[in-house]
Design an enzyme around this catalytic site. Sequence first.
Site, PDB file in Angstrom:
ATOM      1  N   GLU A 172     -25.633  13.365  -3.348  1.00 59.00           N
ATOM      2  CA  GLU A 172     -24.174  13.558  -3.310  1.00 59.00           C
ATOM      3  C   GLU A 172     -23.769  14.619  -4.329  1.00 59.00           C
ATOM      4  O   GLU A 172     -22.889  15.439  -4.071  1.00 59.00           O
ATOM      5  CB  GLU A 172     -23.460  12.240  -3.627  1.00 59.00           C
ATOM      6  N   ARG A 193       0.847  -1.208   0.000  1.00 57.54           N
ATOM      7  CA  ARG A 193       0.000   0.000   0.000  1.00 57.54           C
ATOM      8  C   ARG A 193       0.872   1.244   0.000  1.00 57.54           C
ATOM      9  O   ARG A 193       0.554   2.249  -0.631  1.00 57.54           O
ATOM     10  CB  ARG A 193      -0.878   0.023   1.252  1.00 57.54           C
ATOM     11  N   ASN A 200     -13.579  13.379   1.584  1.00 52.93           N
ATOM     12  CA  ASN A 200     -14.222  12.171   1.061  1.00 52.93           C
ATOM     13  C   ASN A 200     -15.726  12.334   1.191  1.00 52.93           C
ATOM     14  O   ASN A 200     -16.207  13.041   2.073  1.00 52.93           O
ATOM     15  CB  ASN A 200     -13.769  10.947   1.869  1.00 52.93           C
ATOM     16  N   HIS A 212     -19.183   9.929   1.625  1.00 55.21           N
ATOM     17  CA  HIS A 212     -19.546   8.564   2.009  1.00 55.21           C
ATOM     18  C   HIS A 212     -21.074   8.444   1.995  1.00 55.21           C
ATOM     19  O   HIS A 212     -21.763   9.351   2.480  1.00 55.21           O
ATOM     20  CB  HIS A 212     -18.982   8.254   3.404  1.00 55.21           C
ATOM     21  N   ASP A 226     -13.460   6.396   7.273  1.00 56.67           N
ATOM     22  CA  ASP A 226     -14.756   7.093   7.378  1.00 56.67           C
ATOM     23  C   ASP A 226     -14.974   7.738   8.752  1.00 56.67           C
ATOM     24  O   ASP A 226     -16.118   7.802   9.233  1.00 56.67           O
ATOM     25  CB  ASP A 226     -15.922   6.123   7.085  1.00 56.67           C
TER      26      ASP A 226
HETATM   27  C1  GAR Z   1     -20.522   7.231  -4.118  1.00 58.63           C
HETATM   28  O1  GAR Z   1     -21.799   6.823  -3.717  1.00 58.63           O
HETATM   29  C2  GAR Z   1     -19.651   7.517  -2.922  1.00 58.63           C
HETATM   30  O2  GAR Z   1     -20.374   8.017  -1.832  1.00 58.63           O
HETATM   31  C3  GAR Z   1     -19.127   6.149  -2.600  1.00 58.63           C
HETATM   32  O3  GAR Z   1     -18.837   5.581  -3.846  1.00 58.63           O
HETATM   33  C4  GAR Z   1     -19.769   6.086  -4.810  1.00 58.63           C
HETATM   34  C5  GAR Z   1     -19.007   6.546  -6.018  1.00 58.63           C
HETATM   35  O4  GAR Z   1     -19.858   6.896  -7.055  1.00 58.63           O
HETATM   36  N1  GAR Z   1     -17.952   6.227  -1.776  1.00 58.63           N
HETATM   37  C6  GAR Z   1     -17.698   5.401  -0.773  1.00 58.63           C
HETATM   38  O5  GAR Z   1     -18.417   4.457  -0.508  1.00 58.63           O
HETATM   39  C7  GAR Z   1     -16.448   5.723   0.024  1.00 58.63           C
HETATM   40  N2  GAR Z   1     -16.448   5.047   1.262  1.00 58.63           N
HETATM   41  P1  GAR Z   1     -19.301   7.669  -8.332  1.00 58.63           P
HETATM   42  O6  GAR Z   1     -18.072   6.892  -8.835  1.00 58.63           O
HETATM   43  O7  GAR Z   1     -20.426   7.610  -9.328  1.00 58.63           O
HETATM   44  O8  GAR Z   1     -18.948   9.056  -7.932  1.00 58.63           O
END
Ligand code: GAR
Length: 210
Positions: A170, A61, A103, A105, A141
């Site tokens: 979002e 990582r 970020n 979430h 998170d």
């Molecule tokens: C989103 O719903 C975001 O909240 C989630 O991934 C999706 C990405 O969608 N992120 C997580 O779960 C992070 N822990 P996108 O690629 O269409 O933007």
Amino acid sequence: MIKIAVLVSGSGSNLQALIDANLSGKIVGVVSNRPNAYALERAKKANIPSCIIEHKDFPTREAFDDAMQKQLQAWDVDVVILAGFMRILTPKFVHAWEGRMLNIHPSLLPAYKGMHTHQRVLRTGDMWHGCSVHFVTAELDAGQTIAQGVVQVQHHDTAESLAARVHQLEHVVYPQVVELLCQGHLLYQSNTQILYKGKILKDPLQICQI
Ligand code: GAR
């Protein structure tokens, strides 16, 4: 002008929302850890430089994060936005971007950290669900939440219908919070103290409800 890098792994609909928002900052680059992420197409259409750094190509990582860090430095980035970036970052990388990395979430944090948030909300029978934007800290998170958007769970909701509504939310919430950061209205002081327009943020900003 604030220079923004967006880290993605998938469809990139949040990246699209940021592109469409005409932020006062400039998205100078997109990094994907997956070569087939649709987000890369979105970056290309918007003439934003992008780069694939496949985590599989690195033994650790740390090595993967170092490669990302090099790219971000090459773009002279000020702020890092995680938009569906599905890799756990090392403490070293997180520390380097402390107070400068956000970020989003898909849950009302601190509830439902981790994966499969929509299914878990339905299983518990919660009335409310949504999304949270937070500064990234070493614990997954767990950074202090800056803003949330809320959706009411309907009796006929499935994980898919909830996911779709949360996604819609979002796309409204994230650009607004990124803009606040670009305008200097959000100041990270520590993981338990954020200043919003000069005052300590006690509760997450409620940006919108659907
Ligand atoms: C989103 O719903 C975001 O909240 C989630 O991934 C999706 C990405 O969608 N992120 C997580 O779960 C992070 N822990 P996108 O690629 O269409 O933007």
